[in-house]
Write a protein that holds these residues in place. Structure first.
Motif, PDB file in Angstrom:
ATOM      1  N   LEU A 227       0.831  -1.209   0.000  1.00 10.85           N
ATOM      2  CA  LEU A 227       0.000   0.000   0.000  1.00 10.85           C
ATOM      3  C   LEU A 227       0.863   1.255   0.000  1.00 10.85           C
ATOM      4  CD1 LEU A 227      -2.882  -0.901   2.494  1.00 10.85           C
ATOM      5  CD2 LEU A 227      -2.967  -0.825  -0.002  1.00 10.85           C
ATOM      6  N   GLY A 232      -1.319   4.134  -1.168  1.00 10.97           N
ATOM      7  CA  GLY A 232      -2.598   3.877  -0.521  1.00 10.97           C
ATOM      8  C   GLY A 232      -2.545   3.719   0.977  1.00 10.97           C
ATOM      9  N   GLU A 272     -12.694   2.248   3.907  1.00  6.44           N
ATOM     10  CA  GLU A 272     -12.050   2.188   2.593  1.00  6.44           C
ATOM     11  C   GLU A 272     -10.614   1.685   2.710  1.00  6.44           C
ATOM     12  OE1 GLU A 272     -12.540   6.177   1.311  1.00  6.44           O
ATOM     13  OE2 GLU A 272     -14.641   5.908   0.689  1.00  6.44           O
ATOM     14  N   GLU A 275     -10.594  -2.038   3.146  1.00 11.08           N
ATOM     15  CA  GLU A 275     -10.802  -2.756   1.882  1.00 11.08           C
ATOM     16  C   GLU A 275      -9.503  -2.818   1.083  1.00 11.08           C
ATOM     17  OE1 GLU A 275     -13.932  -0.474   0.217  1.00 11.08           O
ATOM     18  OE2 GLU A 275     -15.512  -1.398   1.436  1.00 11.08           O
ATOM     19  N   ARG A 276      -8.766  -1.714   1.026  1.00 12.61           N
ATOM     20  CA  ARG A 276      -7.480  -1.720   0.312  1.00 12.61           C
ATOM     21  C   ARG A 276      -6.500  -2.690   0.981  1.00 12.61           C
ATOM     22  NH1 ARG A 276      -8.185   3.898   0.616  1.00 12.61           N
ATOM     23  NH2 ARG A 276      -6.428   4.132   2.061  1.00 12.61           N
ATOM     24  N   GLU A 279      -7.249  -6.299   0.089  1.00 15.61           N
ATOM     25  CA  GLU A 279      -6.755  -6.638  -1.249  1.00 15.61           C
ATOM     26  C   GLU A 279      -5.247  -6.864  -1.239  1.00 15.61           C
ATOM     27  OE1 GLU A 279      -7.991  -3.459  -3.728  1.00 15.61           O
ATOM     28  OE2 GLU A 279     -10.140  -3.979  -3.668  1.00 15.61           O
TER      29      GLU A 279
END
Length: 306
Positions: A227, A232, A272, A275-276, A279
């Motif tokens: 990330l 992210g 959010e 969720e990242r 993944e």
């Protein structure tokens, strides 16, 4: 020429004593349970309550077979940082402290011992230190392992004293001092599907989100590195990744937040980010060179609490 100082005594006490203390500290570290709350649904919240939540209580679900003579309440800290006490009243209740003055190598077993003590102690009694006997009941033997904690977050310590009871002057003074020092805290409610325990605190100039995660430290670090390399690793505008804690076998990412925003405003950005992160955790490919640089940088910003 002046006299050599090679053999002069050094400050800080006797060398043999210092070596003995160092050996004792190393021995304690070697015997410490790496992940004491593993296997409990409440693991992440128990770690948070033990390490950085100032004031919160929760009533655990006692396991079948435990003599439930009275209700038990887990508390972040009790007066004097005692391990447990039994509050007198029409319905005596046992209170068990998670933050204590003399923790051992297995804090989960100590909590289990305190819960069992509270079932048989007399109202008004307190337990200064709880040291679980070797081979004694584990916490998973005393509470229902798959039951989450029903948390109540407090912004003071008035709950130390039953409603309508005039506190002892010393306790009253301690409560007032704590009120002046306590930092507003809360747990983000991200819904039943959320993973881990995200805790917000207003530290004055900054607010922080400390998100206790249940994944292995290595897996989570790899995901955070992915990330970070992709840009992210944040909670949106007004946030910044600050680093991470390592404690009780878990990794706790920490974000600096804009203190002007209410805790509830961070629920959507945190969802959010979750969720990242999910993944990134699902990726099993080797790290790229950029991701490895991110990983090394993130590791340099870790702080080990215990």
């Amino acid at each position: 020429m002046g006299k050599s100082k090679r053999n002069s005594p050094k400050p800080g006490g006797n060398r043999a004593q210092r070596l003995a203390e160092r050996r004792a500290a190393l021995q304690e570290a070697e015997t410490a349970v790496a992940r004491p709350f593993e296997g409990l649904a409440a693991e992440c919240d128990l770690v948070a309550l033990r390490e950085f939540v100032p004031s919160a209580t929760a009533e655990p679900v006692l396991a079948p077979g435990v003599a439930a003579e009275r209700p038990v309440v887990l508390a972040t800290v009790l007066p004097g940082a005692v391990a447990a006490l039994v509050r007198a009243g029409e319905t005596p209740a046992g209170y068990v402290g998670v933050q204590v003055q003399a923790p051992t190598a297995d804090p989960a077993a100590d909590i289990a011992a305190s819960i069992l003590w509270a079932q048989s102690a007399e109202p008004g009694d307190s337990l200064a230190v709880a040291h679980a006997a070797p081979g004694g009941p584990a916490l998973s033997d005393v509470i229902v392992a798959d039951a989450a904690l029903d948390l109540v977050v407090h912004q003071d310590f008035d709950w130390w004293v039953p409603e309508g009871v005039q506190p002892d002057p010393q306790i009253a003074a301690t409560i007032e001092q704590a009120k002046e020092a306590i930092m507003p805290s809360d747990r983000l409610d991200l819904g039943p599907e959320a993973i881990g325990a995200p805790w917000w605190v207003d530290a004055g100039e900054k607010a922080h989100l400390r998100w206790v995660r249940p994944e292995s430290e290595d897996d989570l670090m790899l995901a955070l590195a992915r990330l970070h390399a992709s840009g992210g690793l944040h909670l949106g505008a007004g946030s910044r990744f600050a680093g991470s804690f390592r404690t009780h076998g878990l990794l706790v990412p920490v974000f600096d937040l804009d203190p002007e925003r209410h805790v509830s405003e961070w629920s959507t950005p945190a969802t959010e980010f979750g969720e990242r992160l999910a993944e990134a955790l699902a990726v099993d490919a080797p790290l790229t060179s950029e991701q490895r640089r991110s990983r090394d940088g993130l590791r340099s910003r870790q702080v080990t609490l215990r």
